[in-house]
Motif scaffolding. Structure first.
Motif, PDB file in Angstrom:
ATOM      1  N   HIS B  47      22.998 -40.937 -24.709  1.00  0.00           N
ATOM      2  CA  HIS B  47      21.481 -41.184 -24.126  1.00  0.00           C
ATOM      3  C   HIS B  47      20.798 -39.902 -23.979  1.00  0.00           C
ATOM      4  O   HIS B  47      19.830 -39.482 -24.407  1.00  0.00           O
ATOM      5  CB  HIS B  47      21.300 -42.088 -23.112  1.00  0.00           C
ATOM      6  CG  HIS B  47      19.899 -42.177 -22.443  1.00  0.00           C
ATOM      7  ND1 HIS B  47      18.783 -42.535 -23.066  1.00  0.00           N
ATOM      8  CD2 HIS B  47      19.475 -41.760 -21.204  1.00  0.00           C
ATOM      9  CE1 HIS B  47      17.794 -42.513 -22.526  1.00  0.00           C
ATOM     10  NE2 HIS B  47      18.055 -41.917 -21.153  1.00  0.00           N
ATOM     11  N   TRP B  48      21.622 -39.053 -23.226  1.00  0.00           N
ATOM     12  CA  TRP B  48      21.128 -37.625 -22.822  1.00  0.00           C
ATOM     13  C   TRP B  48      21.057 -36.896 -24.066  1.00  0.00           C
ATOM     14  O   TRP B  48      20.128 -36.164 -24.143  1.00  0.00           O
ATOM     15  CB  TRP B  48      22.198 -36.968 -21.946  1.00  0.00           C
ATOM     16  CG  TRP B  48      22.041 -37.346 -20.875  1.00  0.00           C
ATOM     17  CD1 TRP B  48      21.124 -38.262 -19.807  1.00  0.00           C
ATOM     18  CD2 TRP B  48      23.244 -37.541 -19.729  1.00  0.00           C
ATOM     19  NE1 TRP B  48      21.630 -38.381 -18.473  1.00  0.00           N
ATOM     20  CE2 TRP B  48      22.875 -38.040 -18.292  1.00  0.00           C
ATOM     21  CE3 TRP B  48      24.429 -37.072 -19.542  1.00  0.00           C
ATOM     22  CZ2 TRP B  48      23.413 -38.032 -17.125  1.00  0.00           C
ATOM     23  CZ3 TRP B  48      25.456 -37.077 -18.508  1.00  0.00           C
ATOM     24  CH2 TRP B  48      24.814 -37.601 -17.302  1.00  0.00           C
ATOM     25  N   ARG B  54      15.515 -35.352 -29.036  1.00  0.00           N
ATOM     26  CA  ARG B  54      14.417 -35.904 -29.665  1.00  0.00           C
ATOM     27  C   ARG B  54      13.166 -34.904 -30.020  1.00  0.00           C
ATOM     28  O   ARG B  54      12.699 -34.975 -31.311  1.00  0.00           O
ATOM     29  CB  ARG B  54      13.859 -36.983 -28.576  1.00  0.00           C
ATOM     30  CG  ARG B  54      12.728 -37.921 -29.208  1.00  0.00           C
ATOM     31  CD  ARG B  54      12.779 -39.120 -28.401  1.00  0.00           C
ATOM     32  NE  ARG B  54      13.399 -40.328 -29.166  1.00  0.00           N
ATOM     33  CZ  ARG B  54      12.579 -40.901 -30.203  1.00  0.00           C
ATOM     34  NH1 ARG B  54      11.480 -40.769 -30.665  1.00  0.00           N
ATOM     35  NH2 ARG B  54      13.354 -41.849 -31.088  1.00  0.00           N
ATOM     36  N   PRO B  55      13.091 -34.004 -29.119  1.00  0.00           N
ATOM     37  CA  PRO B  55      11.832 -33.160 -29.473  1.00  0.00           C
ATOM     38  C   PRO B  55      11.975 -32.384 -30.860  1.00  0.00           C
ATOM     39  O   PRO B  55      11.215 -31.956 -31.583  1.00  0.00           O
ATOM     40  CB  PRO B  55      11.701 -32.263 -28.436  1.00  0.00           C
ATOM     41  CG  PRO B  55      12.320 -32.959 -27.093  1.00  0.00           C
ATOM     42  CD  PRO B  55      13.339 -33.925 -27.693  1.00  0.00           C
ATOM     43  N   TYR B  56      13.360 -32.095 -30.719  1.00  0.00           N
ATOM     44  CA  TYR B  56      13.764 -31.237 -31.999  1.00  0.00           C
ATOM     45  C   TYR B  56      13.608 -32.155 -33.363  1.00  0.00           C
ATOM     46  O   TYR B  56      13.177 -31.789 -34.294  1.00  0.00           O
ATOM     47  CB  TYR B  56      15.327 -30.712 -32.132  1.00  0.00           C
ATOM     48  CG  TYR B  56      15.515 -29.559 -30.830  1.00  0.00           C
ATOM     49  CD1 TYR B  56      14.878 -28.409 -30.863  1.00  0.00           C
ATOM     50  CD2 TYR B  56      16.116 -29.991 -29.570  1.00  0.00           C
ATOM     51  CE1 TYR B  56      15.072 -27.468 -29.991  1.00  0.00           C
ATOM     52  CE2 TYR B  56      16.107 -28.997 -28.636  1.00  0.00           C
ATOM     53  CZ  TYR B  56      15.794 -28.005 -28.791  1.00  0.00           C
ATOM     54  OH  TYR B  56      15.710 -27.055 -27.775  1.00  0.00           O
ATOM     55  N   ARG B  57      14.001 -33.381 -33.029  1.00  0.00           N
ATOM     56  CA  ARG B  57      14.016 -34.438 -34.273  1.00  0.00           C
ATOM     57  C   ARG B  57      12.578 -34.453 -34.669  1.00  0.00           C
ATOM     58  O   ARG B  57      12.396 -34.700 -35.840  1.00  0.00           O
ATOM     59  CB  ARG B  57      14.784 -35.538 -34.093  1.00  0.00           C
ATOM     60  CG  ARG B  57      16.199 -35.265 -33.646  1.00  0.00           C
ATOM     61  CD  ARG B  57      16.935 -36.511 -32.994  1.00  0.00           C
ATOM     62  NE  ARG B  57      17.216 -37.611 -33.992  1.00  0.00           N
ATOM     63  CZ  ARG B  57      18.021 -38.404 -33.716  1.00  0.00           C
ATOM     64  NH1 ARG B  57      18.492 -38.629 -32.560  1.00  0.00           N
ATOM     65  NH2 ARG B  57      17.976 -39.439 -34.724  1.00  0.00           N
ATOM     66  N   GLU B  58      11.765 -34.586 -33.555  1.00  0.00           N
ATOM     67  CA  GLU B  58      10.309 -34.947 -33.862  1.00  0.00           C
ATOM     68  C   GLU B  58       9.635 -34.016 -34.475  1.00  0.00           C
ATOM     69  O   GLU B  58       8.607 -34.071 -35.331  1.00  0.00           O
ATOM     70  CB  GLU B  58       9.746 -35.465 -32.795  1.00  0.00           C
ATOM     71  CG  GLU B  58       9.969 -36.747 -32.559  1.00  0.00           C
ATOM     72  CD  GLU B  58       9.329 -37.325 -31.119  1.00  0.00           C
ATOM     73  OE1 GLU B  58       9.061 -36.402 -30.200  1.00  0.00           O
ATOM     74  OE2 GLU B  58       9.606 -38.631 -30.572  1.00  0.00           O
ATOM     75  N   SER B  59      10.053 -32.644 -34.419  1.00  0.00           N
ATOM     76  CA  SER B  59       9.596 -31.313 -34.958  1.00  0.00           C
ATOM     77  C   SER B  59       9.939 -31.047 -36.449  1.00  0.00           C
ATOM     78  O   SER B  59       9.459 -30.046 -36.958  1.00  0.00           O
ATOM     79  CB  SER B  59       9.469 -30.312 -34.144  1.00  0.00           C
ATOM     80  OG  SER B  59      10.811 -30.029 -33.923  1.00  0.00           O
ATOM     81  N   PHE B  60      10.894 -31.872 -36.891  1.00  0.00           N
ATOM     82  CA  PHE B  60      11.382 -31.541 -38.306  1.00  0.00           C
ATOM     83  C   PHE B  60      10.313 -31.827 -39.358  1.00  0.00           C
ATOM     84  O   PHE B  60       9.552 -32.707 -39.332  1.00  0.00           O
ATOM     85  CB  PHE B  60      12.472 -32.649 -38.641  1.00  0.00           C
ATOM     86  CG  PHE B  60      13.852 -32.212 -38.063  1.00  0.00           C
ATOM     87  CD1 PHE B  60      14.296 -31.085 -38.384  1.00  0.00           C
ATOM     88  CD2 PHE B  60      14.719 -33.079 -37.767  1.00  0.00           C
ATOM     89  CE1 PHE B  60      15.507 -30.479 -37.747  1.00  0.00           C
ATOM     90  CE2 PHE B  60      15.813 -32.710 -37.134  1.00  0.00           C
ATOM     91  CZ  PHE B  60      16.134 -31.391 -37.296  1.00  0.00           C
TER      92      PHE B  60
END
Lengths: 237, 303
Positions: B47-48, B54-60
């Motif tokens: 989870h951590w 998540r922010p990195y994945r969203e900025s792909f």
């Protein structure tokens, strides 16, 4: 002749296919009979009772209990027929960690009988075998005779139609053996068919009833005498 | 009501048996506790990792560069592909002029350089934003390769290095956790199964008596299943408590540390629903252990 409660057809059993305990047994036991099955140790008395309970399948032949062929009953439905029967062992087989009351109500608890009713029935049944005041006791604290009476109470609490007893007096003194027989006679007088396997000839002579003996691979009818009136409950007399 | 009394009796049988065998109950629930505590830790770590990444994945962003002179038909084909791909969340067509404007806006010091050029070197392209929950190295690689093959496409670019590293990290955490967790779960399963077997052998006579008295086969078996479930539940309750206390302890220490060095309070996010997962896993583990025990005994012919 009334319809048989237990009937065997060509019944035979062997554990090793070399020595047969009995063969071609065609037996008819009627409702309300008091039956003794005798024979020397190792003759097959216990095996015969185990066949009646379908703890074992016969090597050959059929056993009908209350009109039902035991071989044809699926395992999952065997409990129905067993609930019509009660079983008393020579070595009592009480659960030492349970109290007398818990031992006697073992089946009632699983049958969903309310606790209050369980207790009432247990105390009533224990009273009928002369142990009314001992329901809180632990089995190891009881004498052999008392333990056997608890075992009888456990076997009859659900009002079985048939009571099977395997050498029920084998571990008891003559006086207590007679007391146990008195209880069996009383149970029989209430309509329950009683089958007792024993090699105690003295007891058989004292009680009466139908006598079968296992001899030379056969179960043979030997004798039939009326039940000893001194053992019968007063209300029957 | 009858069924309720029956269930109460079965529960009582199971509970009494656990109480009677305190030693084996204690040992097996401790093993379950350790296994489930690690399971909780693994879920929490996943989870951590997910929260932090998540922010990195969203900025792909995936860039699809078009060839100079790519016609409308070729653009439609690219757009259809993007529209149909489940990996793609949104996309935007960037014309060469728009690309130039953005470049100058981003790097004003290159304004004069861009003005001095006679042609615009920046190609038309698509900026494709990806669905973060689906960003995964292999599917991205497949998408890039498919787009690359389309006519009119000059090239496809995405932060492949990052994606690959992230994928590796996830794989290590997931597979490592699964392998270690699997081994521990099998250990716990056999522990429960052996406890149930011991319990069965200890109560063999009781089982035989019950059966001869006319107890339904399920009434004889259920206390053992229930015993497994109770063992699992007991172990999982201990594990959930230990997991919670460990996190509280870790957070307390982290707060103390960060306050001392940076005068800020940093706290690890705790996913409380993991507690339910631990309890559920304990129950399932216990039940499976009991099923395994009875199955093994049937196979051996002892039950």
């Amino acid at each position: 002749m009334r319809a048989a409660i237990i009937q065997t057809f060509q019944l035979g059993h062997t554990y090793d296919r070399r020595r047969w305990l009995f063969r071609d047994v065609n037996l008819v036991i009627e409702p309300g009979d008091f039956v003794f099955l005798t024979g020397p140790s190792g003759a097959g008395k216990t095996t015969f009772l185990r066949l009646l309970l379908r703890e074992l399948h016969p090597t050959e032949g059929q056993v009908l209990v209350m009109g039902q062929n035991l071989r044809a009953i699926p395992d999952a439905r065997l409990y129905r027929i067993r609930r019509q029967m009660g079983f008393v062992f020579q070595d009592f087989r009480l659960i030492p960690t349970y109290t007398v009351l818990e031992n006697v109500t073992l089946l009632l608890r699983l049958m969903g009988v309310p606790p209050k009713e369980q207790r009432q029935r247990a105390i009533r049944t224990l009273q009928s075998v002369g142990l009314g005041g001992l329901w809180r006791s632990s089995p190891p604290a009881l004498s052999g005779g008392e333990q056997q009476r608890v075992a009888i109470a456990r076997a009859i609490i659900h009002n079985p139609k048939i009571l099977l007893a395997d050498e029920p007096t084998g571990n008891l003194d003559p006086e207590m053996s007679l007391e146990i027989m008195r209880i069996f006679v009383r149970i029989n007088a209430s309509g329950t068919t009683v089958i007792v396997a024993t090699h105690d000839d003295r007891l058989i002579r004292m009680v009466g009833g139908k006598l079968y003996a296992i001899e030379r691979e056969r179960i043979q009818w030997v004798d039939q005498r009326p039940i000893n009136p001194s053992l019968l409950p007063t209300e029957v007399l | 009501m009858k069924w309720l009394y029956t269930w109460l009796a079965i529960l009582q049988f199971a509970w009494m048996n656990l109480k009677r065998n305190r030693m084996t109950t204690g040992v097996s629930s401790s093993i379950i506790m350790v296994v489930l505590w690690l399971f909780g830790g693994w879920l929490q770590a996943s989870h951590w990792l997910d929260t932090w990444l998540r922010p990195y994945r969203e900025s792909f962003i995936l860039y699809v560069y078009l060839m100079e002179g790519a016609d409308d038909g070729q653009r439609v084909a690219v757009e259809r592909w993007l529209h149909e791909s489940p990996l793609v969340r949104t996309w935007q067509f960037i014309s060469p002029a728009e690309a130039r404007r953005r470049f100058v806006e981003m790097f004003p010091e290159f304004q004069s350089l861009m003005d001095s050029l006679q042609t615009n070197p920046l190609p038309a392209h698509y900026e494709v934003r990806l669905a973060p929950e689906r960003v995964e190295a292999q599917s991205l690689r497949r998408l890039a390769a498919s787009l690359q093959r389309l006519p009119g496409v000059a090239g496809v670019d995405y932060q492949q290095w990052w994606v690959e590293r992230l994928a590796t990290l996830f794989r290590v955490v997931q597979w490592g956790g699964l392998v270690v967790g699997g081994v521990l779960a099998v250990m716990a399963l056999f522990t429960v199964a052996n406890v149930i077997r011991l319990s069965f052998f200890a109560r063999r006579e009781e089982v035989q008596i019950l059966s001869l008295l006319g107890a339904h086969p399920w009434h004889v078996r259920l206390p053992f299943y229930l015993e497994g479930v109770l063992l699992g539940l007991l172990g999982s309750l201990l594990a959930a408590t230990l997991w919670f206390l460990s996190l509280q302890g870790a957070n307390w220490y982290l707060r103390k540390l960060t306050m001392a060095y940076w005068s800020v309070q940093v706290q690890l996010p705790v996913l409380y629903s993991i507690g339910q997962w631990i309890l559920g896993a304990g129950v399932i583990l216990g039940l499976l252990g009991a099923v395994l025990a009875l199955w093994m005994m049937r196979a051996e012919g002892t039950a």
